[in-house]
Scaffold this active site. Structure first.
Site, mmCIF file in Angstrom:
data_model
loop_
_atom_site.group_PDB
_atom_site.id
_atom_site.type_symbol
_atom_site.label_atom_id
_atom_site.label_comp_id
_atom_site.label_asym_id
_atom_site.label_seq_id
_atom_site.Cartn_x
_atom_site.Cartn_y
_atom_site.Cartn_z
ATOM 1 N N CYS A 81 40.493 -4.469 -20.072
ATOM 2 C CA CYS A 81 41.711 -4.744 -20.829
ATOM 3 C C CYS A 81 41.345 -5.155 -22.259
ATOM 4 C CB CYS A 81 42.495 -5.865 -20.151
ATOM 5 S SG CYS A 81 43.930 -6.399 -21.105
ATOM 6 N N ASP B 29 39.901 -3.717 -15.464
ATOM 7 C CA ASP B 29 41.015 -3.032 -14.805
ATOM 8 C C ASP B 29 40.447 -2.010 -13.827
ATOM 9 O OD1 ASP B 29 43.204 -4.265 -16.107
ATOM 10 O OD2 ASP B 29 42.909 -2.996 -17.867
ATOM 11 N N ILE C 128 36.732 22.725 -14.154
ATOM 12 C CA ILE C 128 35.947 21.553 -14.519
ATOM 13 C C ILE C 128 34.805 21.379 -13.513
ATOM 14 C CG2 ILE C 128 37.373 19.907 -13.200
ATOM 15 C CD1 ILE C 128 35.950 19.222 -16.668
ATOM 16 N N GLU C 129 33.602 21.081 -14.024
ATOM 17 C CA GLU C 129 32.450 20.838 -13.149
ATOM 18 C C GLU C 129 32.545 19.394 -12.638
ATOM 19 O OE1 GLU C 129 28.759 20.065 -11.507
ATOM 20 O OE2 GLU C 129 29.354 19.108 -13.372
ATOM 21 N N LEU C 130 32.516 19.222 -11.279
ATOM 22 C CA LEU C 130 32.863 17.946 -10.651
ATOM 23 C C LEU C 130 31.936 16.800 -11.074
ATOM 24 C CD1 LEU C 130 35.196 17.413 -8.757
ATOM 25 C CD2 LEU C 130 33.651 17.570 -6.833
ATOM 26 N N TYR D 232 46.414 1.026 -20.531
ATOM 27 C CA TYR D 232 46.755 1.999 -19.482
ATOM 28 C C TYR D 232 47.331 3.287 -20.073
ATOM 29 C CZ TYR D 232 46.664 -1.874 -16.045
ATOM 30 O OH TYR D 232 46.308 -2.919 -15.234
ATOM 31 N N GLU D 233 48.347 3.135 -20.927
ATOM 32 C CA GLU D 233 49.043 4.305 -21.456
ATOM 33 C C GLU D 233 48.075 5.172 -22.273
ATOM 34 O OE1 GLU D 233 50.193 1.251 -21.597
ATOM 35 O OE2 GLU D 233 52.164 1.280 -20.639
#
Lengths: 118, 118, 118, 118, 118, 118, 118, 118, 118, 118
Positions: free
Chosen positions: G33, G40, G55-57, G74-75
């Site tokens: 935070c 968080d 996407i490669e994992l 967060y946003e």
């Protein structure tokens, strides 16, 4: 004794004077039914109190993966796994519980323990 | 003994003559694997019966957060936490259970207790 | 002893010669943190074996509601509730378990018992 | 002793020499609060080891339904049910657990047992 | 003794010197109520520690299917199953738990054990 | 409009050109029944798509805590909360769902939305 | 755009002519935070329909781990993650849902989508 | 129209210009089967959008309790309840879902809605 | 097209004029990661509306077991399975959802559909 | 059309002018596999909107029990049941969903609907 015992590695227990408990759950065990050739699926739960050594997690995973194409009965695979682990880890006590998925609508769980304390 | 033991604070137990039980569950513990450098995640459950002192909740939270970037094995982090807590709180008995998330499809839980009463 | 003990009412146990168990779960307990002034939330589980008297359920509900705006620590509120109940009900044995909601991601449960039978 | 005891029927236990356990769960019990006249709802769990007789399931259902419009307290209904059952079945041991739904946000469970074995 | 005992087959226990536990859950048992002719449904859980023999899983499944059109009471079917299994497997100890579905809103579970260890 | 609207604070939305969704769940809401004076308990779920401003989480928590000793009906508290939030946040759309605990065995959930999109 | 975008790797989609859906759930996301410095915790759920690239994992896992000691709201973290992924993967559509653990008894989930199809 | 419609009371909707939704769940409904005289048990879920009036919760509870000793079929009790509620509340739309417990291993749920919007 | 397509068998759909849905869930799929050689585990959910043919269940089980020792990526195995099934069954529409277990704390689900109806 | 259609009875729908929904769940269906002779187990969920008639619950239970010793495939039993029910009840629309237990680790659910509204 299985052919895979040599895969199991250990590391030194840093707290040998203390009675503590380690539980390791491996939900993706698979072997083959020796009668039908069909794959079996199960969850292996290992619990033990170490003395001088602890089981190394990655080597234990590879050890379990070795059964992938082995034909072996539920009762025997459970007893074989605890025999291998006891020989390598030499714990104070150890328990192996193997819970197998439904076959013909029926599930089976085999539980073996190294000492009399159940 | 960890470098963070000094973070732990206590307050006086108002009911020292009574045997009661306190359980504190911290589900957001994280440290780092010393071999791979990958983060580990787990839930730490502390249970104890106090004598003269109780653990102060906020200081305990900061203590656990200190492991965020530490490289330490499951077995050792659990034993270190109970060593620090026993030294500071001096309880009648205490248990620490650390349940770690799946790695390679396998989970591990380590349970350490301060007295023989399990 | 709390200021609210006088709210607790009892009725006569019709089966005083029999050892039976009564469990009452109150999931909507709330009080206030004495340090931060923030509300705390929890579930109070009362279990006991009566002697001559049983706790009257409605009076017990009002008693618990009295803590709504009280500033009091987890450990103390649990010990105070059992002190009040033991004084009024005089049971053979009694247990109070108070499970408080997460604060800072951490939950705490305090369990107090009147006799040594846990 | 309730007015409904006469409704209970038994049949002969075919295995009187064996200690086995029978558990019967009735989740739709309802009676009336004697103070407020409001309906109460609960689950009655009966467990026992028979001697010469077993409880007949259908008669037991009708017996429980007789409480539908009776005004009776939680503690008393539980003790009355076990008194009636013990008199009719004469078991080795028996337990009745009555778990009542929430009233005023609070739930209560009463457990009575015929012998000291709990 | 049931008419179906002859269906049960065994195989040799490879670890007769070890006390281990086997649990087999069969959730699709069905028989017929001898009074009403209505079908009954239940789950049969078998647990035992073998001596010289283990029960063969497929033969056990066929044995249970034989009850499909038999009229028999809950208490008797459970006792008959354990009688047949004990005679054929001769275990150190054995438990059969039969949990039957709701009839008239009521469920019944019968538990029988071969030795005194419950 | 409630007396507590002034407690709500906002911060600037960094992505005003994008339609995204924010959901905030507050499970520890409590107010008082205006008829009986008894406490009510519920969970408030707020969902919205911001325009220029987002609700500041801590101020929203204090805003909800202000209802702790207010006597207000379920339907009115839900409508008042969304009125206050819409006035302060001026969102594209917003929904407030208030789920209240059981009273007399009955639960009630009130859902209010700011635009017609439900 | 985050500093970590360069960590993301892709591989060629073998079925570019087909509209199929890929969902990746990462339950062990953690950041800090920016106001309080407290950690968080959350779960990031990515869903998308690829065009030319997937996407490669493993690279995605390392990308998410980079936020471990970052201070970010967060946003903003949710919008930044989708910005990075869209730039690298160039999908037909993409959604990122970030569900954060309780803080002060309140949880928040932010959902951002790349096209208008929600 | 039932004999109990007169028990239902309403209060004025303070927000008549707004389309909001009210859901009330009553899990302890009981009536009697008109053919067998056996009690039936179920959960009644009422959902509606009010116009000028809201249903008063306590009067609704007493209304539902009136069916306690009434002999009525599942399909009819559900249609009767919505007829009574629509007449008294005059909502924009309303739905009543009645889920009845298992009888003979079979459960039934009846759902009736006042307008075509399902 | 996989090497195993020839294992798939069909039988004639007896109701070709009717649009009905068949869902088959296979929770024990396993293949091997082509990069690491580690086993992958997943659940394959097949849904389709048949035209002239239905998939024969046992042949489908053997078909899935053929992947046991194949090295193949998540995205490709899912697209290959639906290609094989569409070729053999020629359905009206078909969907394959493959949900793979956690690797490095992350799970992935791939969903492919034969027509545009999702 | 099955041999058992004659067992199905109906009663007059008291609310023929209203579009309401009836759902009946029968979790104890059992038939026999025509290839292996092994018993199959499943849950039959019937949903419909009546016109002039409703299905009588007890006759429907006896109808389902008639399949107990019939050898019939999953796809066919589901289509046969809806054919019989549509002929007897003549509903506005009807759906039958048959979910069968695992065989060889695989489950199958067949869903058939009488009109195009799915």
């Amino acid at each position: 004794m299985s052919d895979f015992r040599g895969l199991l590695e250990t590391f030194d227990n840093q707290y040998p004077e203390r009675d503590y408990k380690i539980e390791i759950v491996a939900p993706e065990f698979t072997s083959v039914c020796p009668k039908t050739g069909q794959p079996d699926y199960g969850t292996i739960t290992l619990t033990y109190t170490p003395r001088g050594k602890c089981i190394e997690l990655k080597s234990y995973k590879f050890y379990l993966q070795s059964y992938r194409n082995e034909g072996i009965f539920y009762e025997n695979v459970t007893n074989t796994i605890i025999d291998d682990l006891v020989a390598v880890v030499q714990p104070q006590w150890m328990k192996v519980e193997a819970a197998f998925s439904a076959r013909g609508g029926i599930t089976e769980t085999v539980t073996v323990q190294h000492t009399s304390m159940m």
